[in-house]
Design a protein around this motif. Structure first.
Motif, PDB file in Angstrom:
ATOM      1  N   GLY A  18       0.113   9.541 -56.994  1.00  0.00           N
ATOM      2  CA  GLY A  18      -0.490  10.297 -55.904  1.00  0.00           C
ATOM      3  C   GLY A  18       0.460  10.567 -54.756  1.00  0.00           C
ATOM      4  O   GLY A  18       0.271  11.521 -53.998  1.00  0.00           O
ATOM      5  N   LEU A  19       1.500   9.729 -54.608  1.00  0.00           N
ATOM      6  CA  LEU A  19       2.470   9.894 -53.525  1.00  0.00           C
ATOM      7  C   LEU A  19       3.542  10.933 -53.841  1.00  0.00           C
ATOM      8  O   LEU A  19       4.417  11.190 -53.014  1.00  0.00           O
ATOM      9  N   THR A  20       3.476  11.529 -55.020  1.00  0.00           N
ATOM     10  CA  THR A  20       4.497  12.498 -55.430  1.00  0.00           C
ATOM     11  C   THR A  20       4.670  13.611 -54.405  1.00  0.00           C
ATOM     12  O   THR A  20       5.785  13.914 -53.967  1.00  0.00           O
ATOM     13  N   GLY A  21       3.574  14.244 -54.027  1.00  0.00           N
ATOM     14  CA  GLY A  21       3.648  15.346 -53.068  1.00  0.00           C
ATOM     15  C   GLY A  21       4.109  14.892 -51.702  1.00  0.00           C
ATOM     16  O   GLY A  21       4.817  15.622 -50.990  1.00  0.00           O
ATOM     17  N   VAL A  22       3.721  13.683 -51.300  1.00  0.00           N
ATOM     18  CA  VAL A  22       4.117  13.149 -49.991  1.00  0.00           C
ATOM     19  C   VAL A  22       5.629  12.978 -49.911  1.00  0.00           C
ATOM     20  O   VAL A  22       6.278  13.426 -48.955  1.00  0.00           O
ATOM     21  N   PHE A  23       6.222  12.327 -50.926  1.00  0.00           N
ATOM     22  CA  PHE A  23       7.675  12.140 -50.926  1.00  0.00           C
ATOM     23  C   PHE A  23       8.399  13.484 -51.009  1.00  0.00           C
ATOM     24  O   PHE A  23       9.457  13.669 -50.388  1.00  0.00           O
ATOM     25  N   GLY A  24       7.827  14.424 -51.775  1.00  0.00           N
ATOM     26  CA  GLY A  24       8.447  15.745 -51.876  1.00  0.00           C
ATOM     27  C   GLY A  24       8.470  16.465 -50.545  1.00  0.00           C
ATOM     28  O   GLY A  24       9.452  17.128 -50.201  1.00  0.00           O
ATOM     29  N   LYS A  25       7.411  16.330 -49.766  1.00  0.00           N
ATOM     30  CA  LYS A  25       7.374  16.985 -48.461  1.00  0.00           C
ATOM     31  C   LYS A  25       8.264  16.271 -47.454  1.00  0.00           C
ATOM     32  O   LYS A  25       8.851  16.909 -46.568  1.00  0.00           O
ATOM     33  N   GLY A 201      24.464  19.356 -49.265  1.00  0.00           N
ATOM     34  CA  GLY A 201      23.737  19.598 -48.020  1.00  0.00           C
ATOM     35  C   GLY A 201      22.509  18.726 -47.838  1.00  0.00           C
ATOM     36  O   GLY A 201      21.846  18.801 -46.792  1.00  0.00           O
ATOM     37  N   VAL A 202      22.189  17.894 -48.829  1.00  0.00           N
ATOM     38  CA  VAL A 202      21.011  17.027 -48.737  1.00  0.00           C
ATOM     39  C   VAL A 202      21.353  15.809 -47.877  1.00  0.00           C
ATOM     40  O   VAL A 202      22.380  15.165 -48.072  1.00  0.00           O
ATOM     41  N   THR A 203      20.512  15.504 -46.908  1.00  0.00           N
ATOM     42  CA  THR A 203      20.764  14.385 -46.002  1.00  0.00           C
ATOM     43  C   THR A 203      20.525  13.052 -46.702  1.00  0.00           C
ATOM     44  O   THR A 203      19.771  12.979 -47.686  1.00  0.00           O
ATOM     45  N   LEU A 208      16.981   9.331 -49.990  1.00  0.00           N
ATOM     46  CA  LEU A 208      16.140   8.138 -50.089  1.00  0.00           C
ATOM     47  C   LEU A 208      14.754   8.508 -50.594  1.00  0.00           C
ATOM     48  O   LEU A 208      14.219   7.857 -51.502  1.00  0.00           O
ATOM     49  N   TRP A 209      14.158   9.576 -50.025  1.00  0.00           N
ATOM     50  CA  TRP A 209      12.822  10.004 -50.469  1.00  0.00           C
ATOM     51  C   TRP A 209      12.847  10.439 -51.930  1.00  0.00           C
ATOM     52  O   TRP A 209      11.920  10.154 -52.696  1.00  0.00           O
ATOM     53  N   ILE A 210      13.907  11.158 -52.322  1.00  0.00           N
ATOM     54  CA  ILE A 210      14.014  11.614 -53.708  1.00  0.00           C
ATOM     55  C   ILE A 210      14.175  10.424 -54.651  1.00  0.00           C
ATOM     56  O   ILE A 210      13.595  10.386 -55.746  1.00  0.00           O
ATOM     57  N   ALA A 211      14.949   9.422 -54.235  1.00  0.00           N
ATOM     58  CA  ALA A 211      15.117   8.219 -55.059  1.00  0.00           C
ATOM     59  C   ALA A 211      13.797   7.490 -55.222  1.00  0.00           C
ATOM     60  O   ALA A 211      13.442   7.050 -56.331  1.00  0.00           O
TER      61      ALA A 211
END
Length: 296
Positions: A18-25, A201-203, A208-211
């Motif tokens: 369920g947190l997939t969209g949250v981390f993506g945003k 260009g990714v911070t 961290l969120w993507i990981a």
């Protein structure tokens, strides 16, 4: 695992999914292509570690397996990219509920591709999802971000439905974790040419969120799901995973202040009820006929 710990593992897995969209945003500076590439790369690492710790026996790949895994990986890449586009455009709630329409697509596609008769309760499922989507959409205007986001989410649901049918055709031969690992590897390889120019260009915070997205929302969530199914009945697991959109929308409400309207809540309730109904119907089918939803 005993029954209690398996049930807890299922709820944790549903929360992570369920947190997939949250981390993506939260990965604000990363494009959907980069998010999916990173998610797949970290998922391969997490799934490989799980397979090593569980000492699972890997099956040798046959030509038919390779074709299914390649096609499944391409569909998974499209499903994830369109989902994160929906998150960026329409928000977490609309993206999550729009994607949750996939059981209705599955019912329709199974009838078309496998020539299976659509039962009355499955027709009711399609109607419930359709009404829910109408309620979720604030306005039917292609220039509206909400409408555009919902259309991307519906595309994500359609692609995931096709993925589940591909996995259904090959279910039983390959262990679920092995199939998921290979499909994620295909996703990473497919998107590497598109993601590579923008990786620098990714911070660090977005990495961290993507990981976290790849490790927790894909690798660990899928591993918990597979491990729990050794103890929990598929019907129980289906009901627990019906909570996935609830977790995602609730966290987005707290983190991004995406306050759903009463109309959206009503539509979401119908869609979630349809998810649970669809999952219970799938649980009643013989094991060999159930679609395997790797990469959810």
């Amino acid at each position: 695992m005993n029954h209690r710990t398996a049930l807890g593992a299922l709820h944790i897995g549903a929360l992570f999914f369920g947190l997939t969209g949250v981390f993506g945003k939260l990965a604000a500076s990363a494009s959907p292509t980069i998010i999916v590439f990173g998610r797949a790369a970290f998922a391969v690492l997490a799934l490989g570690l799980f397979a090593s710790l569980a000492r699972q026996a890997w099956q040798p790949l046959q030509a038919a397996d390779l074709r299914r895994l390649l096609l499944g990986g391409v569909l998974l890449a499209g499903h994830w990219v369109s989902f994160f586009v929906a998150v960026k455009v329409g928000g977490v709630a609309i993206a999550t509920l729009g994607f949750a329409s996939f059981p209705a697509f599955t019912v329709i596609l199974e009838g078309l591709l496998f020539r299976e008769r659509i039962r009355r309760n499955e027709a009711i499922l399609v109607v419930l999802v359709s009404i829910g989507l109408i309620l979720v959409t604030p306005e039917f205007d292609l220039a509206s971000e909400a409408t555009s986001g919902l259309l991307w989410a519906l595309l994500s649901g359609l692609l995931f439905s096709l993925l589940s049918l591909i996995n259904r055709a090959g279910s039983g031969r390959l262990p679920a974790v092995q199939a998921a690992l290979w499909q994620n590897l295909v996703v990473g390889l497919c998107l590497l040419p598109f993601a590579a120019p923008g990786l620098s260009g990714v911070t660090p915070m977005d990495w961290l969120w993507i990981a976290l997205l790849g490790i927790f929302c894909t690798g660990i969530a899928h591993s918990l799901f597979v491990a729990a199914l050794a103890v929990i009945k598929a019907r129980t697991a289906a009901v627990v995973f019906g909570m996935e959109p609830v977790y995602g929308i609730a966290v987005a409400w707290m983190v991004f202040a995406e306050t759903p309207t009463l109309r959206m809540l009503a539509g979401g309730a119908l869609i979630i009820f349809a998810i649970v109904l669809s999952s219970r119907l799938a649980a009643e089918q013989p094991a060999k006929q159930r679609p395997v939803a790797e990469g959810a």
